[in-house]
Design a protein around this motif. Structure first.
Motif, mmCIF file in Angstrom:
data_model
loop_
_atom_site.group_PDB
_atom_site.id
_atom_site.type_symbol
_atom_site.label_atom_id
_atom_site.label_comp_id
_atom_site.label_asym_id
_atom_site.label_seq_id
_atom_site.Cartn_x
_atom_site.Cartn_y
_atom_site.Cartn_z
ATOM 1 N N LEU A 286 37.886 46.678 42.258
ATOM 2 C CA LEU A 286 39.250 46.627 41.711
ATOM 3 C C LEU A 286 39.230 46.536 40.184
ATOM 4 C CD1 LEU A 286 41.148 44.365 44.259
ATOM 5 C CD2 LEU A 286 41.765 46.684 43.574
ATOM 6 N N ARG A 287 38.308 45.757 39.643
ATOM 7 C CA ARG A 287 38.194 45.669 38.179
ATOM 8 C C ARG A 287 37.817 47.034 37.593
ATOM 9 N NH1 ARG A 287 35.935 40.637 39.585
ATOM 10 N NH2 ARG A 287 33.823 41.471 39.469
ATOM 11 N N LEU B 222 38.392 50.048 38.960
ATOM 12 C CA LEU B 222 39.536 50.963 39.071
ATOM 13 C C LEU B 222 40.642 50.622 38.082
ATOM 14 C CD1 LEU B 222 39.904 51.623 42.888
ATOM 15 C CD2 LEU B 222 39.427 53.288 41.107
ATOM 16 N N SER B 223 40.820 49.340 37.805
ATOM 17 C CA SER B 223 41.839 48.940 36.833
ATOM 18 C C SER B 223 41.492 49.477 35.448
ATOM 19 C CB SER B 223 41.957 47.413 36.803
ATOM 20 O OG SER B 223 42.896 47.008 35.850
ATOM 21 N N ALA B 224 40.228 49.350 35.072
ATOM 22 C CA ALA B 224 39.789 49.884 33.777
ATOM 23 C C ALA B 224 39.908 51.408 33.757
ATOM 24 C CB ALA B 224 38.355 49.456 33.492
ATOM 25 N N GLN B 225 39.556 52.044 34.874
ATOM 26 C CA GLN B 225 39.641 53.503 34.976
ATOM 27 C C GLN B 225 41.100 53.960 34.859
ATOM 28 O OE1 GLN B 225 38.221 54.942 38.751
ATOM 29 N NE2 GLN B 225 37.475 56.856 37.847
ATOM 30 N N ALA C 62 43.146 57.364 41.409
ATOM 31 C CA ALA C 62 42.690 56.019 41.033
ATOM 32 C C ALA C 62 43.732 54.976 41.429
ATOM 33 C CB ALA C 62 42.407 55.953 39.538
ATOM 34 N N LEU C 63 45.004 55.291 41.263
ATOM 35 C CA LEU C 63 46.084 54.371 41.630
ATOM 36 C C LEU C 63 46.071 54.101 43.140
ATOM 37 C CD1 LEU C 63 48.731 52.841 40.939
ATOM 38 C CD2 LEU C 63 49.922 54.997 41.377
ATOM 39 N N TYR C 64 45.965 55.159 43.949
ATOM 40 C CA TYR C 64 45.982 54.990 45.411
ATOM 41 C C TYR C 64 44.708 54.299 45.909
ATOM 42 C CZ TYR C 64 50.073 57.996 45.178
ATOM 43 O OH TYR C 64 51.302 58.526 44.873
ATOM 44 N N ASP C 65 43.592 54.597 45.267
ATOM 45 C CA ASP C 65 42.353 53.890 45.617
ATOM 46 C C ASP C 65 42.499 52.387 45.343
ATOM 47 O OD1 ASP C 65 41.161 56.231 46.412
ATOM 48 O OD2 ASP C 65 39.957 56.479 44.575
ATOM 49 N N GLN C 66 43.137 52.069 44.233
ATOM 50 C CA GLN C 66 43.354 50.664 43.891
ATOM 51 C C GLN C 66 44.285 49.994 44.916
ATOM 52 O OE1 GLN C 66 45.314 49.884 40.128
ATOM 53 N NE2 GLN C 66 44.148 47.990 39.859
#
Length: 181
Positions: free
Chosen positions: A87-88, A90-93, A114-118
């Protein structure tokens, strides 16, 4: 005119035992006796009470083996840590994608993935937290505690015995509920 002094009389005091007027035969009995059992199955590893021992409400009476549950908890905890790390990442990505989209240097599709993966990882995180709560609940239910203050009348199982859910392990009588017959 003043009154004369009051007259007083004294007597000797004696100590004696009063005789009972009637002898009664009766029984004091426990009104509330419970056969206690755990909600889970397992091997009894520790008995904390003996027959005739008084216990307070909430006292620990016996414990079942929880080695496997503790290992399951450790595995789930590592899975939780892994998801938090992803999650960290993906948040940075996502933050990088947001900057690049403003500069028209990245595609909207990559940002949405990236949003949906998060979002999917947040759902997995919630599921693992629920599984950890379930394991913690099973760990707590592997311990038998006194539901009320009382006296242990009988130990029906001993250390090393297998206890199935609902199998009585102890008989406990309430000291707060007695009946005189």
């Amino acid at each position: 005119q003043e009154q004369p002094p009051a007259r007083i009389t004294t007597a000797t005091i004696s100590e004696a035992q009063a005789a009972p007027s009637a002898a009664l035969v009766g029984i004091v009995d426990f009104d509330r006796i419970s056969s206690l059992a755990t909600e889970t199955s397992g091997l009894i590893v520790k008995q904390h009470v003996d027959e005739g021992q008084e216990v307070a409400q909430g006292d620990l009476l016996l414990e079942l083996n929880t080695d496997l549950l503790e290992k399951d908890r450790a595995i789930k905890q590592r899975g939780l840590e892994q998801i938090q790390a992803e999650l960290r990442k993906l948040s940075a990505q996502r933050k990088r994608y947001e900057k690049l989209i403003k500069q028209d240097s990245a595609s909207r599709q990559a940002y949405e993935e990236a949003l949906y993966d998060q979002q999917a990882l947040f759902a997995q995180l919630a599921a693992i937290k629920l599984e950890l709560e379930r394991i913690d609940l099973r760990l707590e239910k592997s311990k038998l505690r006194a539901p009320f203050a009382g006296i242990v009348l009988e130990r029906l199982k001993n250390e090393g015995d297998w206890l199935a859910p609902g199998d009585p392990a102890l008989r406990l009588a309430s000291t707060e509920h007695v009946v005189v017959k």
